[in-house]
Design a protein around this motif. Structure first.
Motif, PDB file in Angstrom:
ATOM      1  N   GLU A 170      14.643   2.354  20.065  1.00 54.12           N
ATOM      2  CA  GLU A 170      15.297   1.199  19.450  1.00 54.12           C
ATOM      3  C   GLU A 170      14.463   0.638  18.304  1.00 54.12           C
ATOM      4  OE1 GLU A 170      17.062  -3.197  20.782  1.00 54.12           O
ATOM      5  OE2 GLU A 170      16.213  -1.821  22.269  1.00 54.12           O
ATOM      6  N   GLN A 171      13.166   0.838  18.395  1.00 53.73           N
ATOM      7  CA  GLN A 171      12.274   0.338  17.357  1.00 53.73           C
ATOM      8  C   GLN A 171      12.613   0.920  15.988  1.00 53.73           C
ATOM      9  OE1 GLN A 171       8.221   1.470  18.005  1.00 53.73           O
ATOM     10  NE2 GLN A 171       7.444   0.493  16.137  1.00 53.73           N
ATOM     11  N   PHE A 172      13.109   2.172  15.994  1.00 54.87           N
ATOM     12  CA  PHE A 172      13.392   2.847  14.738  1.00 54.87           C
ATOM     13  C   PHE A 172      14.886   2.969  14.446  1.00 54.87           C
ATOM     14  CE2 PHE A 172       9.188   4.296  16.040  1.00 54.87           C
ATOM     15  CZ  PHE A 172       8.454   4.115  14.879  1.00 54.87           C
ATOM     16  N   SER A 173      15.718   2.264  15.206  1.00 54.70           N
ATOM     17  CA  SER A 173      17.158   2.328  14.970  1.00 54.70           C
ATOM     18  C   SER A 173      17.533   1.804  13.586  1.00 54.70           C
ATOM     19  CB  SER A 173      17.899   1.535  16.049  1.00 54.70           C
ATOM     20  OG  SER A 173      17.507   0.164  16.027  1.00 54.70           O
ATOM     21  N   ILE A 174      16.674   0.966  13.015  1.00 55.07           N
ATOM     22  CA  ILE A 174      16.924   0.453  11.664  1.00 55.07           C
ATOM     23  C   ILE A 174      16.947   1.580  10.625  1.00 55.07           C
ATOM     24  CG2 ILE A 174      14.495   0.040  11.119  1.00 55.07           C
ATOM     25  CD1 ILE A 174      15.359  -2.496   9.666  1.00 55.07           C
ATOM     26  N   VAL A 191       6.514   4.174   7.190  1.00 63.83           N
ATOM     27  CA  VAL A 191       5.130   3.754   7.478  1.00 63.83           C
ATOM     28  C   VAL A 191       4.453   3.254   6.206  1.00 63.83           C
ATOM     29  CG1 VAL A 191       2.849   4.582   8.156  1.00 63.83           C
ATOM     30  CG2 VAL A 191       4.868   5.228   9.482  1.00 63.83           C
ATOM     31  N   THR A 192       4.651   3.970   5.112  1.00 59.24           N
ATOM     32  CA  THR A 192       4.031   3.568   3.844  1.00 59.24           C
ATOM     33  C   THR A 192       4.530   2.206   3.397  1.00 59.24           C
ATOM     34  OG1 THR A 192       3.820   5.885   3.173  1.00 59.24           O
ATOM     35  CG2 THR A 192       3.699   4.212   1.438  1.00 59.24           C
ATOM     36  N   ALA A 193       5.853   1.971   3.531  1.00 66.26           N
ATOM     37  CA  ALA A 193       6.420   0.685   3.137  1.00 66.26           C
ATOM     38  C   ALA A 193       5.892  -0.443   4.015  1.00 66.26           C
ATOM     39  CB  ALA A 193       7.940   0.739   3.202  1.00 66.26           C
ATOM     40  N   ASN A 194       5.802  -0.178   5.324  1.00 61.90           N
ATOM     41  CA  ASN A 194       5.288  -1.206   6.231  1.00 61.90           C
ATOM     42  C   ASN A 194       3.830  -1.529   5.927  1.00 61.90           C
ATOM     43  OD1 ASN A 194       7.562  -1.766   7.663  1.00 61.90           O
ATOM     44  ND2 ASN A 194       7.065  -0.501   9.440  1.00 61.90           N
ATOM     45  N   ASN A 200      12.294  18.094   8.737  1.00 65.73           N
ATOM     46  CA  ASN A 200      11.548  17.694   7.545  1.00 65.73           C
ATOM     47  C   ASN A 200      12.044  16.359   6.996  1.00 65.73           C
ATOM     48  OD1 ASN A 200       9.925  19.953   7.588  1.00 65.73           O
ATOM     49  ND2 ASN A 200      11.235  21.135   6.215  1.00 65.73           N
ATOM     50  N   THR A 201      13.359  16.149   7.052  1.00 69.55           N
ATOM     51  CA  THR A 201      13.930  14.884   6.584  1.00 69.55           C
ATOM     52  C   THR A 201      13.428  13.718   7.423  1.00 69.55           C
ATOM     53  OG1 THR A 201      15.929  16.002   5.792  1.00 69.55           O
ATOM     54  CG2 THR A 201      16.094  13.638   6.190  1.00 69.55           C
ATOM     55  N   LYS A 202      13.347  13.919   8.723  1.00 67.12           N
ATOM     56  CA  LYS A 202      12.842  12.859   9.606  1.00 67.12           C
ATOM     57  C   LYS A 202      11.379  12.537   9.306  1.00 67.12           C
ATOM     58  CE  LYS A 202      15.959  13.773  13.488  1.00 67.12           C
ATOM     59  NZ  LYS A 202      16.073  14.156  14.903  1.00 67.12           N
ATOM     60  N   ILE A 203      10.598  13.573   9.100  1.00 65.85           N
ATOM     61  CA  ILE A 203       9.175  13.356   8.800  1.00 65.85           C
ATOM     62  C   ILE A 203       9.021  12.576   7.496  1.00 65.85           C
ATOM     63  CG2 ILE A 203       7.033  14.522   8.170  1.00 65.85           C
ATOM     64  CD1 ILE A 203       7.860  16.778  10.096  1.00 65.85           C
ATOM     65  N   GLU A 204       9.796  12.979   6.479  1.00 64.04           N
ATOM     66  CA  GLU A 204       9.711  12.288   5.184  1.00 64.04           C
ATOM     67  C   GLU A 204      10.112  10.829   5.306  1.00 64.04           C
ATOM     68  OE1 GLU A 204      12.243  14.576   2.727  1.00 64.04           O
ATOM     69  OE2 GLU A 204      10.886  16.302   2.600  1.00 64.04           O
ATOM     70  N   LEU A 205      11.187  10.566   6.059  1.00 69.08           N
ATOM     71  CA  LEU A 205      11.646   9.190   6.197  1.00 69.08           C
ATOM     72  C   LEU A 205      10.638   8.358   6.984  1.00 69.08           C
ATOM     73  CD1 LEU A 205      13.779   7.043   5.731  1.00 69.08           C
ATOM     74  CD2 LEU A 205      14.976   7.855   7.778  1.00 69.08           C
ATOM     75  N   CYS A 206      10.072   8.942   8.020  1.00 67.24           N
ATOM     76  CA  CYS A 206       9.058   8.214   8.800  1.00 67.24           C
ATOM     77  C   CYS A 206       7.842   7.890   7.941  1.00 67.24           C
ATOM     78  CB  CYS A 206       8.646   9.032  10.021  1.00 67.24           C
ATOM     79  SG  CYS A 206       9.886   9.098  11.312  1.00 67.24           S
ATOM     80  N   ASN A 207       7.445   8.841   7.122  1.00 61.42           N
ATOM     81  CA  ASN A 207       6.313   8.583   6.231  1.00 61.42           C
ATOM     82  C   ASN A 207       6.643   7.473   5.237  1.00 61.42           C
ATOM     83  OD1 ASN A 207       4.717  10.531   7.439  1.00 61.42           O
ATOM     84  ND2 ASN A 207       5.280  12.134   5.982  1.00 61.42           N
ATOM     85  N   ASP A 208       7.874   7.492   4.711  1.00 61.37           N
ATOM     86  CA  ASP A 208       8.297   6.425   3.800  1.00 61.37           C
ATOM     87  C   ASP A 208       8.277   5.073   4.509  1.00 61.37           C
ATOM     88  OD1 ASP A 208       8.658   8.354   1.914  1.00 61.37           O
ATOM     89  OD2 ASP A 208      10.850   8.387   2.053  1.00 61.37           O
ATOM     90  N   ALA A 250      -8.187  -3.351   8.217  1.00 65.44           N
ATOM     91  CA  ALA A 250      -7.738  -3.094   9.590  1.00 65.44           C
ATOM     92  C   ALA A 250      -6.269  -2.696   9.616  1.00 65.44           C
ATOM     93  CB  ALA A 250      -7.968  -4.339  10.455  1.00 65.44           C
ATOM     94  N   ALA A 251      -5.452  -3.379   8.807  1.00 62.65           N
ATOM     95  CA  ALA A 251      -4.020  -3.058   8.769  1.00 62.65           C
ATOM     96  C   ALA A 251      -3.798  -1.652   8.238  1.00 62.65           C
ATOM     97  CB  ALA A 251      -3.285  -4.065   7.888  1.00 62.65           C
ATOM     98  N   ALA A 252      -4.594  -1.247   7.259  1.00 57.59           N
ATOM     99  CA  ALA A 252      -4.447   0.085   6.701  1.00 57.59           C
ATOM    100  C   ALA A 252      -4.746   1.145   7.746  1.00 57.59           C
ATOM    101  CB  ALA A 252      -5.364   0.250   5.495  1.00 57.59           C
ATOM    102  N   GLY A 253      -5.762   0.901   8.583  1.00 55.54           N
ATOM    103  CA  GLY A 253      -6.078   1.856   9.634  1.00 55.54           C
ATOM    104  C   GLY A 253      -4.973   1.973  10.653  1.00 55.54           C
ATOM    105  N   THR A 254      -4.337   0.855  11.024  1.00 59.35           N
ATOM    106  CA  THR A 254      -3.238   0.878  11.974  1.00 59.35           C
ATOM    107  C   THR A 254      -2.059   1.652  11.415  1.00 59.35           C
ATOM    108  OG1 THR A 254      -3.908  -1.262  12.837  1.00 59.35           O
ATOM    109  CG2 THR A 254      -1.651  -0.547  13.327  1.00 59.35           C
ATOM    110  N   GLY A 255      -1.763   1.456  10.141  1.00 57.51           N
ATOM    111  CA  GLY A 255      -0.642   2.160   9.520  1.00 57.51           C
ATOM    112  C   GLY A 255      -0.864   3.653   9.494  1.00 57.51           C
ATOM    113  N   ALA A 256      -2.092   4.084   9.274  1.00 68.14           N
ATOM    114  CA  ALA A 256      -2.388   5.511   9.239  1.00 68.14           C
ATOM    115  C   ALA A 256      -2.137   6.148  10.588  1.00 68.14           C
ATOM    116  CB  ALA A 256      -3.838   5.726   8.802  1.00 68.14           C
ATOM    117  N   LYS A 257      -2.506   5.432  11.671  1.00 69.45           N
ATOM    118  CA  LYS A 257      -2.269   5.964  13.010  1.00 69.45           C
ATOM    119  C   LYS A 257      -0.778   6.078  13.285  1.00 69.45           C
ATOM    120  CE  LYS A 257      -6.548   4.173  14.996  1.00 69.45           C
ATOM    121  NZ  LYS A 257      -7.136   3.251  16.003  1.00 69.45           N
ATOM    122  N   LEU A 258      -0.002   5.092  12.881  1.00 65.13           N
ATOM    123  CA  LEU A 258       1.440   5.122  13.091  1.00 65.13           C
ATOM    124  C   LEU A 258       2.074   6.277  12.325  1.00 65.13           C
ATOM    125  CD1 LEU A 258       4.043   3.911  14.219  1.00 65.13           C
ATOM    126  CD2 LEU A 258       4.091   2.358  12.281  1.00 65.13           C
TER     127      LEU A 258
END
Length: 221
Positions: free
Chosen positions: A94-98, A186-189, A176-184, A204-212
């Protein structure tokens, strides 16, 4: 004798009967020509013409048998598509339903590019196990909303690709489409977080985003 796939087709039955009839006529005419002492040249011309007609009809019959085999393979694949699953753009969390509307938009673009479907691309999928029949419920769900995918499958399978190769290509591009969208995502967040946080918290926020970004985003890829 004609195969069972051919006997169901009246046109194919006629072609098969014509082959048998010409073969019988050829044998009878050859015997008659020999008994009547026909000139060798006329006998040779007749035999050559009969052979050509016989070969042509045999080619027609072979083409019909090949077409019947393709249709049988398509019918078997269609029968396997009876179970409806979840479409590939539906997220598992549900977290990614958006992300679903944008994910669906991108996935619907896949079938609009025929160049994305080839035997070479099918071999790029690294997992050794077949995707068919496991993927077929999701494949059917995708075709419910994707008319271009339905048309592309009808055009390519089995003339140019097997059912396995076609869906390998499709789900390769879906992943591949899912990976690209997830990367987009994460980068936007990460950019939004860095823009709204004090400088002391940005590292600290940058490190958390990289893990996600390196984790499973829940899109089902």
């Amino acid at each position: 004798p004609p195969s069972s796939a051919i006997t169901a087709d009246p046109i194919a039955v006629s072609a098969a009967s014509a082959v048998a009839l010409i073969a019988t006529s050829y044998e009878m005419a050859e015997e008659a020509a020999q008994e009547a002492g026909a000139p060798a040249r006329l006998s040779t011309l007749f035999i050559s013409g009969a052979n050509h007609a016989l070969d042509s009809l045999r080619n027609v019959r072979a083409g019909m048998e090949e077409a019947a085999a393709r249709e049988s393979a398509r019918a078997n694949a269609d029968a396997q598509l009876c179970e409806l699953g979840q479409p590939p753009w539906q997220t598992l969390s549900e977290q990614f339903s958006i992300l679903e509307p944008e994910l669906k938009r991108r996935i619907l673009l896949i079938a609009q590019n025929e160049a994305l479907f080839s035997k070479e691309i099918a071999r790029q999928r690294l997992r050794p196990a077949n995707v068919v029949p496991g993927c077929l419920p999701a494949a059917r769900a995708a075709m419910e909303d994707d008319g271009a995918l339905v048309e592309l499958r009808y055009r390519l399978v089995p003339q140019r690709l097997t059912e396995e190769e076609f869906w390998r290509c499709y789900f390769w591009h879906v992943a591949n489409t899912k990976i690209e969208l997830c990367n987009d995502f994460v980068t936007a967040n990460r950019a939004r977080q860095l823009a709204t946080q004090p400088p002391t918290q940005q590292s600290a926020a940058a490190g958390t985003g990289a893990k996600l970004g390196s984790s499973n985003c829940g899109c089902g890829g």
